[in-house]
Design a protein around this motif. Structure first.
Motif, PDB file in Angstrom:
ATOM      1  N   ARG A 199     -33.537 -21.830   6.878  1.00  0.00           N
ATOM      2  CA  ARG A 199     -34.039 -21.136   8.051  1.00  0.00           C
ATOM      3  C   ARG A 199     -34.952 -22.065   8.855  1.00  0.00           C
ATOM      4  N   ASN A 200     -34.447 -22.518   9.997  1.00  0.00           N
ATOM      5  CA  ASN A 200     -35.213 -23.378  10.915  1.00  0.00           C
ATOM      6  C   ASN A 200     -35.820 -24.579  10.191  1.00  0.00           C
ATOM      7  N   VAL A 201     -34.993 -25.267   9.419  1.00  0.00           N
ATOM      8  CA  VAL A 201     -35.452 -26.386   8.596  1.00  0.00           C
ATOM      9  C   VAL A 201     -35.419 -27.685   9.398  1.00  0.00           C
ATOM     10  N   THR A 202     -36.546 -28.377   9.391  1.00  0.00           N
ATOM     11  CA  THR A 202     -36.685 -29.685  10.034  1.00  0.00           C
ATOM     12  C   THR A 202     -37.268 -30.660   9.025  1.00  0.00           C
ATOM     13  N   LYS A 203     -36.767 -31.895   9.048  1.00  0.00           N
ATOM     14  CA  LYS A 203     -37.323 -32.939   8.200  1.00  0.00           C
ATOM     15  C   LYS A 203     -37.549 -34.192   9.021  1.00  0.00           C
ATOM     16  N   ARG A 204     -38.803 -34.640   9.042  1.00  0.00           N
ATOM     17  CA  ARG A 204     -39.157 -35.860   9.761  1.00  0.00           C
ATOM     18  C   ARG A 204     -39.622 -36.919   8.770  1.00  0.00           C
ATOM     19  N   ALA A 240     -34.798 -36.528  10.929  1.00  0.00           N
ATOM     20  CA  ALA A 240     -33.516 -36.636  10.226  1.00  0.00           C
ATOM     21  C   ALA A 240     -32.734 -35.337  10.281  1.00  0.00           C
ATOM     22  N   VAL A 241     -33.446 -34.218  10.203  1.00  0.00           N
ATOM     23  CA  VAL A 241     -32.833 -32.887  10.283  1.00  0.00           C
ATOM     24  C   VAL A 241     -33.660 -32.073  11.267  1.00  0.00           C
ATOM     25  N   ASP A 242     -32.985 -31.441  12.227  1.00  0.00           N
ATOM     26  CA  ASP A 242     -33.696 -30.841  13.353  1.00  0.00           C
ATOM     27  C   ASP A 242     -33.358 -29.357  13.510  1.00  0.00           C
ATOM     28  N   ALA A 279     -19.538 -27.325   7.796  1.00  0.00           N
ATOM     29  CA  ALA A 279     -20.625 -27.455   8.764  1.00  0.00           C
ATOM     30  C   ALA A 279     -20.621 -28.895   9.261  1.00  0.00           C
ATOM     31  N   VAL A 280     -20.276 -29.089  10.520  1.00  0.00           N
ATOM     32  CA  VAL A 280     -20.219 -30.434  11.092  1.00  0.00           C
ATOM     33  C   VAL A 280     -21.595 -30.785  11.639  1.00  0.00           C
ATOM     34  N   MET A 281     -22.165 -31.898  11.147  1.00  0.00           N
ATOM     35  CA  MET A 281     -23.505 -32.312  11.553  1.00  0.00           C
ATOM     36  C   MET A 281     -23.447 -33.555  12.427  1.00  0.00           C
ATOM     37  N   ASN A 282     -24.403 -33.639  13.352  1.00  0.00           N
ATOM     38  CA  ASN A 282     -24.506 -34.774  14.259  1.00  0.00           C
ATOM     39  C   ASN A 282     -25.950 -34.926  14.688  1.00  0.00           C
ATOM     40  N   GLU A 283     -26.533 -36.076  14.402  1.00  0.00           N
ATOM     41  CA  GLU A 283     -27.904 -36.386  14.795  1.00  0.00           C
ATOM     42  C   GLU A 283     -28.884 -35.286  14.391  1.00  0.00           C
ATOM     43  N   GLY A 284     -28.738 -34.812  13.162  1.00  0.00           N
ATOM     44  CA  GLY A 284     -29.674 -33.835  12.620  1.00  0.00           C
ATOM     45  C   GLY A 284     -29.392 -32.401  12.974  1.00  0.00           C
TER      46      GLY A 284
END
Length: 359
Positions: free
Chosen positions: A12-17, A23-25, A210-215
């Motif tokens: 849920r609304n996960v971000t990793k810096r 890295a994940v937005d 789930a296709v990911m691109n630039e986080g």
């Protein structure tokens, strides 16, 4: 999954810096109980970091992660009910196969008898009965992958995490193990989050991709939807081979059409604003016909074969259409006429196979 059931996994609304690098937005998604969800994307897209946060090897900068409704965002790795298969398998070379599998079982508090029984059980599951006393360096890559999987499932985790588990294997072995892993996952009914950069692997194995691109997550859908109904131009380009055609899109009583180098290309009637647009069509949707043959499909454009590639089961044609290169693929059948470099051809395909790329 009913409204009252918790997802097996939820981000849920996960971000990793990492410092100034995101890295994940702001990633949000759910994995259903018993589902295999593949995180697919190029290097640097954030897929492995997303997986590592669920494993507990990384902590989200923002947002939260739950397992079966339990918030595990800051829970230590060993207190999460997960099993992990690493890209390099991470087997202990000085331990036997049995000792590698027993490692996690001992930490979980299994008795000696339970460990012995469980080792035999999981080795049978991965078709390695009789390999208990061997050491990992004595095994092939495929066998090491099976041992790593056996070790991960031995502790009966609620969730199985797999990070590029087939990446080091040759294609034939990889194809074989794709089938084996899916059969095992279905047999166990274990929820699985699977990271890969290999499109074919994801489309073959996953219930959803789930296709990911630039986080970011560009699209989550079934393999068929991802391939046939890509939500963005990135997904259309990343998944499989694609022809992109740019021109002036207009709408008439006959439907949408794209003006391309003097030809009108019929486009599926699914959104798209008039004006300069990009549409796409997959190479395998296009047929090649000899000039003078009456086309039986919506689109027919003339061109000249520039190059022909023989790729075993298929023939790939690179066709010049008034300066625009279009790729078409046909099955390699003895009854199929083969065109050669320099041949004039007519490319034909259906309106429904031509889609606006940004819809």
């Amino acid at each position: 999954m009913t409204d009252g059931d918790a997802a097996a996994i939820e981000y849920r609304n996960v971000t990793k810096r990492f410092g100034d690098i995101t890295a994940v937005d702001d990633v949000s998604f759910e994995v259903r109980q018993g589902e295999l969800l593949a995180l697919l994307g190029p290097s640097g897209s954030g897929k492995t970091t997303t997986l590592r946060m669920l494993a507990g090897f990384e902590t989200p900068t923002e947002g939260r992660i739950t397992l079966a409704g339990r918030d595990v965002t800051t829970v230590p790795t060993h207190k999460r009910d997960t099993g992990m298969v690493f890209q390099d398998y991470a087997l202990f070379p000085h331990m036997t196969v049995g000792e590698n599998i027993a490692f996690g079982l001992k930490r979980k508090g299994y008795s000696s008898d339970e460990i012995d029984e469980r080792i035999e059980e999981v080795l049978s599951m991965v078709d390695l009965s009789g390999f208990r006393d061997r050491n990992p360096p004595e095994l092939s890559g495929g066998q090491q992958q099976r041992v790593a999987t056996a070790r991960a499932i031995a502790i009966e985790p609620a969730v199985l995490l797999m990070d590029e588990p087939l990446g080091a294997l040759d294609k034939k072995l990889r194809d074989q193990l794709e089938v084996e892993l899916v059969e095992l996952q279905n047999e166990l009914g274990i929820t699985t989050l699977y990271v890969t950069h290999n499109q074919e692997e994801a489309l073959t194995m996953a219930d959803r991709v789930a296709v990911m691109n630039e986080g970011h997550i560009e699209q989550i859908a079934t393999p068929t939807e991802i391939y046939e109904e890509p939500a963005t131009e990135f997904v259309a380009d990343f998944i499989g081979d694609t022809n992109f055609l740019e021109g002036d899109l207009s709408r008439s009583d006959a439907g949408l059409s794209l003006r391309l180098n003097g030809s009108d290309i019929a486009v599926t009637d699914r959104g798209g604003d008039p004006g300069e647009q990009v549409v796409f069509v997959r190479p395998e949707k296009i047929d090649l016909e000899a000039p003078g043959v009456t086309p039986s499909r919506d689109n027919a454009v003339e061109g000249t074969v520039n190059r022909v590639l023989f790729i075993g089961s298929k023939l790939r044609y690179y066709v010049d259409v008034h300066g625009q290169e279009i790729i078409a693929e046909t099955e390699n059948k003895h009854s199929t006429h083969r065109f050669e470099e320099g041949d004039d051809v007519v490319l034909t395909w259906d309106r429904g196979d031509t889609r606006v790329a940004n819809v």
